[in-house]
Design a protein around this motif. Structure first.
Motif, mmCIF file in Angstrom:
data_model
loop_
_atom_site.group_PDB
_atom_site.id
_atom_site.type_symbol
_atom_site.label_atom_id
_atom_site.label_comp_id
_atom_site.label_asym_id
_atom_site.label_seq_id
_atom_site.Cartn_x
_atom_site.Cartn_y
_atom_site.Cartn_z
ATOM 1 N N ARG A 266 -77.402 -31.444 155.205
ATOM 2 C CA ARG A 266 -77.892 -30.763 153.900
ATOM 3 C C ARG A 266 -78.173 -29.455 154.072
ATOM 4 N NH1 ARG A 266 -82.437 -35.082 152.697
ATOM 5 N NH2 ARG A 266 -82.693 -34.846 154.986
ATOM 6 N N PRO A 267 -77.354 -28.364 153.808
ATOM 7 C CA PRO A 267 -77.401 -26.929 153.983
ATOM 8 C C PRO A 267 -78.538 -26.557 152.984
ATOM 9 C CG PRO A 267 -75.181 -27.407 154.267
ATOM 10 C CD PRO A 267 -75.777 -28.729 153.745
ATOM 11 N N GLY A 268 -79.517 -25.840 153.213
ATOM 12 C CA GLY A 268 -80.781 -25.534 152.281
ATOM 13 C C GLY A 268 -81.687 -26.327 152.186
ATOM 14 N N PHE A 269 -81.630 -27.573 152.780
ATOM 15 C CA PHE A 269 -82.834 -28.410 152.373
ATOM 16 C C PHE A 269 -83.984 -28.133 153.192
ATOM 17 C CE2 PHE A 269 -85.159 -31.995 154.298
ATOM 18 C CZ PHE A 269 -85.396 -32.746 152.960
ATOM 19 N N HIS A 270 -84.092 -27.230 154.483
ATOM 20 C CA HIS A 270 -85.167 -26.898 155.075
ATOM 21 C C HIS A 270 -85.729 -25.401 154.463
ATOM 22 C CE1 HIS A 270 -83.572 -30.089 157.710
ATOM 23 N NE2 HIS A 270 -84.873 -30.302 157.746
ATOM 24 N N GLN A 271 -84.938 -24.858 153.737
ATOM 25 C CA GLN A 271 -85.254 -23.619 153.187
ATOM 26 C C GLN A 271 -84.855 -23.564 151.830
ATOM 27 O OE1 GLN A 271 -82.364 -21.743 156.202
ATOM 28 N NE2 GLN A 271 -84.107 -20.684 157.064
ATOM 29 N N PRO A 272 -85.733 -24.367 150.983
ATOM 30 C CA PRO A 272 -85.611 -24.417 149.687
ATOM 31 C C PRO A 272 -85.803 -23.158 148.823
ATOM 32 C CG PRO A 272 -87.417 -25.576 150.256
ATOM 33 C CD PRO A 272 -86.903 -25.074 151.556
ATOM 34 N N ALA A 273 -85.381 -23.037 147.750
ATOM 35 C CA ALA A 273 -85.662 -21.743 146.691
ATOM 36 C C ALA A 273 -86.682 -22.135 146.018
ATOM 37 C CB ALA A 273 -84.239 -21.468 145.894
ATOM 38 N N LEU A 374 -95.494 -38.683 148.719
ATOM 39 C CA LEU A 374 -95.220 -37.919 150.078
ATOM 40 C C LEU A 374 -94.061 -37.260 149.930
ATOM 41 C CD1 LEU A 374 -96.307 -37.322 152.932
ATOM 42 C CD2 LEU A 374 -95.277 -39.524 153.820
ATOM 43 N N PRO A 375 -92.836 -37.689 149.465
ATOM 44 C CA PRO A 375 -91.649 -36.611 149.474
ATOM 45 C C PRO A 375 -91.761 -35.235 148.801
ATOM 46 C CG PRO A 375 -90.935 -38.823 149.373
ATOM 47 C CD PRO A 375 -92.624 -38.814 149.137
ATOM 48 N N PRO A 376 -92.520 -35.234 147.504
ATOM 49 C CA PRO A 376 -92.758 -33.906 147.110
ATOM 50 C C PRO A 376 -93.707 -33.192 147.661
ATOM 51 C CG PRO A 376 -93.383 -35.782 145.559
ATOM 52 C CD PRO A 376 -92.789 -36.380 146.613
ATOM 53 N N VAL A 377 -94.765 -34.026 148.115
ATOM 54 C CA VAL A 377 -95.585 -33.080 148.801
ATOM 55 C C VAL A 377 -94.938 -32.496 150.284
ATOM 56 C CG1 VAL A 377 -97.708 -33.307 150.558
ATOM 57 C CG2 VAL A 377 -97.672 -34.517 148.331
ATOM 58 N N ALA A 378 -94.034 -32.935 150.898
ATOM 59 C CA ALA A 378 -93.381 -32.571 152.038
ATOM 60 C C ALA A 378 -92.366 -31.266 151.563
ATOM 61 C CB ALA A 378 -92.436 -33.649 152.644
ATOM 62 N N ALA A 379 -91.793 -31.551 150.158
ATOM 63 C CA ALA A 379 -91.071 -30.286 149.767
ATOM 64 C C ALA A 379 -91.858 -28.985 149.508
ATOM 65 C CB ALA A 379 -90.452 -30.859 148.374
ATOM 66 N N VAL A 380 -93.102 -29.356 148.962
ATOM 67 C CA VAL A 380 -93.972 -28.074 148.866
ATOM 68 C C VAL A 380 -94.156 -27.514 150.152
ATOM 69 C CG1 VAL A 380 -96.394 -27.511 148.141
ATOM 70 C CG2 VAL A 380 -94.851 -28.776 146.707
ATOM 71 N N THR A 381 -94.579 -28.454 151.345
ATOM 72 C CA THR A 381 -94.932 -27.907 152.442
ATOM 73 C C THR A 381 -93.740 -27.095 153.197
ATOM 74 O OG1 THR A 381 -96.301 -29.714 152.755
ATOM 75 C CG2 THR A 381 -95.898 -28.453 154.980
ATOM 76 N N ARG A 382 -92.422 -27.510 152.969
ATOM 77 C CA ARG A 382 -91.490 -27.017 153.463
ATOM 78 C C ARG A 382 -91.168 -25.415 152.878
ATOM 79 N NH1 ARG A 382 -88.814 -31.862 153.468
ATOM 80 N NH2 ARG A 382 -88.420 -31.807 151.415
ATOM 81 N N ILE A 383 -91.582 -25.253 151.612
ATOM 82 C CA ILE A 383 -91.412 -23.933 150.954
ATOM 83 C C ILE A 383 -92.628 -22.787 151.705
ATOM 84 C CG2 ILE A 383 -92.131 -22.456 148.763
ATOM 85 C CD1 ILE A 383 -90.923 -24.908 147.520
ATOM 86 N N LEU A 384 -93.969 -23.650 152.182
ATOM 87 C CA LEU A 384 -95.191 -22.792 152.527
ATOM 88 C C LEU A 384 -94.582 -22.455 154.086
ATOM 89 C CD1 LEU A 384 -98.018 -24.870 151.420
ATOM 90 C CD2 LEU A 384 -97.499 -22.826 150.698
ATOM 91 N N LEU A 385 -94.129 -23.374 154.797
ATOM 92 C CA LEU A 385 -93.883 -23.186 156.211
ATOM 93 C C LEU A 385 -92.698 -22.230 156.256
ATOM 94 C CD1 LEU A 385 -93.822 -26.558 157.808
ATOM 95 C CD2 LEU A 385 -95.751 -24.656 157.827
ATOM 96 N N ASN A 386 -91.851 -22.040 155.494
ATOM 97 C CA ASN A 386 -90.613 -21.132 155.543
ATOM 98 C C ASN A 386 -91.274 -19.450 155.454
ATOM 99 O OD1 ASN A 386 -87.853 -21.727 155.640
ATOM 100 N ND2 ASN A 386 -88.403 -23.358 154.518
ATOM 101 N N GLN A 387 -92.549 -19.525 154.695
ATOM 102 C CA GLN A 387 -93.188 -18.020 155.041
ATOM 103 C C GLN A 387 -93.665 -17.603 156.290
ATOM 104 O OE1 GLN A 387 -96.527 -17.546 152.068
ATOM 105 N NE2 GLN A 387 -95.889 -19.205 151.024
ATOM 106 N N LEU A 388 -93.555 -18.497 157.124
ATOM 107 C CA LEU A 388 -93.875 -18.130 158.854
ATOM 108 C C LEU A 388 -92.575 -17.826 159.477
ATOM 109 C CD1 LEU A 388 -96.416 -21.121 159.213
ATOM 110 C CD2 LEU A 388 -96.876 -18.671 159.126
ATOM 111 N N ALA A 389 -91.220 -18.149 158.886
ATOM 112 C CA ALA A 389 -90.199 -18.033 159.761
ATOM 113 C C ALA A 389 -89.895 -16.717 159.831
ATOM 114 C CB ALA A 389 -89.118 -18.650 158.862
#
Length: 389
Positions: A266-273, A374-389
């Motif tokens: 799933r390209p883009g799943f871990h770096q959502p817009a 949990l799934p939408p909470v995880a989706a929000v977390t992915r966006i936050l963690l990408n700020q650290l990339a």
């Protein structure tokens, strides 16, 4: 998982430096079969690093310790990945799946030109990149970046050693890997409360996402029965084969259809817009921000953290919200791991993740959204963690 093998007292050890190993590309991987527990067909192999035979750095414990001491662990891990791919690509009969480990120290550096060349030239197998439990809390931003790249290239992800540290279960839905690997300690103690709790969460996640569960450390027929009872469908261990050269594994044992068992990349799943608030608003109805609403949401966050001694807090706070900072500090005191970020938008986001549980507060302007699914909470977390990339 880098696994040491028994030493041979018949082979004298030759002194060698880690610099010489890296300069000469003297890593020779071995490969351990991973099998379907129902058929015992080989669905893939895991690459396990070995240094030059007969030297003090032959076995992985000394090899990686020497690299760590020299401050060159990232270089060694990158070389191990390169050599694993090179050997598997050159094999007359490549395996269906190749599992390759990623050390946290290697995730903070760019991928090597050689590794990129190997992957972009097209692999005759599907690579499964294994993140250890240490990767998730240690370098979460880099983990998201590498996970996104792996998916873009058509490869897969695995979370290794699940069960050693319960904190990894908190970030399991954030990574959402194709493969979940149960640590061998769960097979050894299948009836403990810890094992039951871990396996219940893993089974739930596997049902939700389609992840394949692998049990490590299967050495006996009794271990095989236990692994299946714990929810594993694939497994590895000495019962099915020790680490060997790839040409020592009978290609007739390969299940070439195994690659189709794994979820499609799933390209883009871990770096959502989008922003955390935009994501949250797609999953729940926004309400007006009120002091009472914020107080209740922060109390729910603290309660979630307090009931989970392995909770992870991720928060992004605008600089002009000092009254929230105090409450978040109280929240952080309840957590085991805390990641605080500056908010680039007029948004306040706070997430608490525990094993199998999560809660999020998101505000933008005068609008508030809370999430306890949990799934939408995880989706929000992915966006936050990408700020650290």
């Amino acid at each position: 998982m880098h696994t040491a093998s028994a030493r041979s007292s018949a082979t004298p050890e030759i002194d060698l430096t880690i610099g010489a190993v890296l300069a000469g590309r003297l890593v020779q991987p071995l490969f351990q079969p991973i099998v379907d527990l129902a058929t015992r067909a080989v669905v893939g192999v895991e690459a396990l690093a070995r240094g030059p035979a007969g030297t003090v750095l032959e076995f992985p414990d000394r090899l990686f310790a020497a690299a760590r001491l020299a401050g060159r662990l990232g270089e060694l891990d990158m070389l191990c990945s390169e050599r694993a791919l090179e050997c598997a690509v050159a094999a007359p009969a490549p395996p269906p799946l190749l599992f390759v480990n990623a050390e946290p120290a290697a995730l903070n550096q760019p991928l090597s030109p050689r590794l990129i060349e190997l992957v972009q030239n097209g692999l005759p197998f599907r690579e499964v990149l294994e993140f250890t439990e240490r990767s998730l809390p240690a370098v979460p931003g880099s983990m998201m970046r590498i996970a996104g790249q792996a998916q873009t290239w058509g490869n897969s992800l695995a979370l290794d050693d699940v069960g050693v540290d319960p904190m990894s279960l908190a970030l399991l839905p954030v990574l959402e890997p194709e493969v979940i690997k149960l640590d061998m300690s769960l097979i050894r103690d299948p009836h403990t409360e810890h094992t039951r709790a871990v396996c219940a969460i893993v089974r739930s996640e596997a049902r939700r996402t389609g992840a394949v569960v692998i049990a490590e450390g299967i050495e006996t027929e009794e271990d095989l029965v236990t692994a299946r009872q714990l929810g594993a469908v694939w497994g590895q261990g000495w019962l099915f084969g020790r680490p060997v050269r790839l040409d020592q594994i009978d290609p007739d044992r390969y299940d070439t259809a195994a690659v189709h068992t794994l979820r499609t990349p799933r390209p883009g799943f871990h770096q959502p817009a989008g922003t955390p608030y935009q994501t949250a608003e797609r999953h729940a109805v926004a309400t007006a921000v009120t002091p009472e609403g914020i107080t209740l949401a922060l109390a729910r966050l603290r309660d979630t953290a307090a009931t989970q001694n392995t909770a992870i807090v991720v928060a992004s706070v605008p600089r002009d919200r000092p009254e929230i900072t105090v409450s978040l500090q109280e929240l952080a005191d309840e957590a085991r791991s805390v990641i605080l970020l500056d908010s680039p938008e007029d948004e306040l986001t706070a997430v608490v993740l525990g094993p199998g549980e999560g809660y999020a507060l998101c505000t933008r302007g005068l609008r508030l959204v809370t999430l306890d699914d949990l799934p939408p909470v995880a989706a929000v977390t992915r966006i936050l963690l990408n700020q650290l990339a």
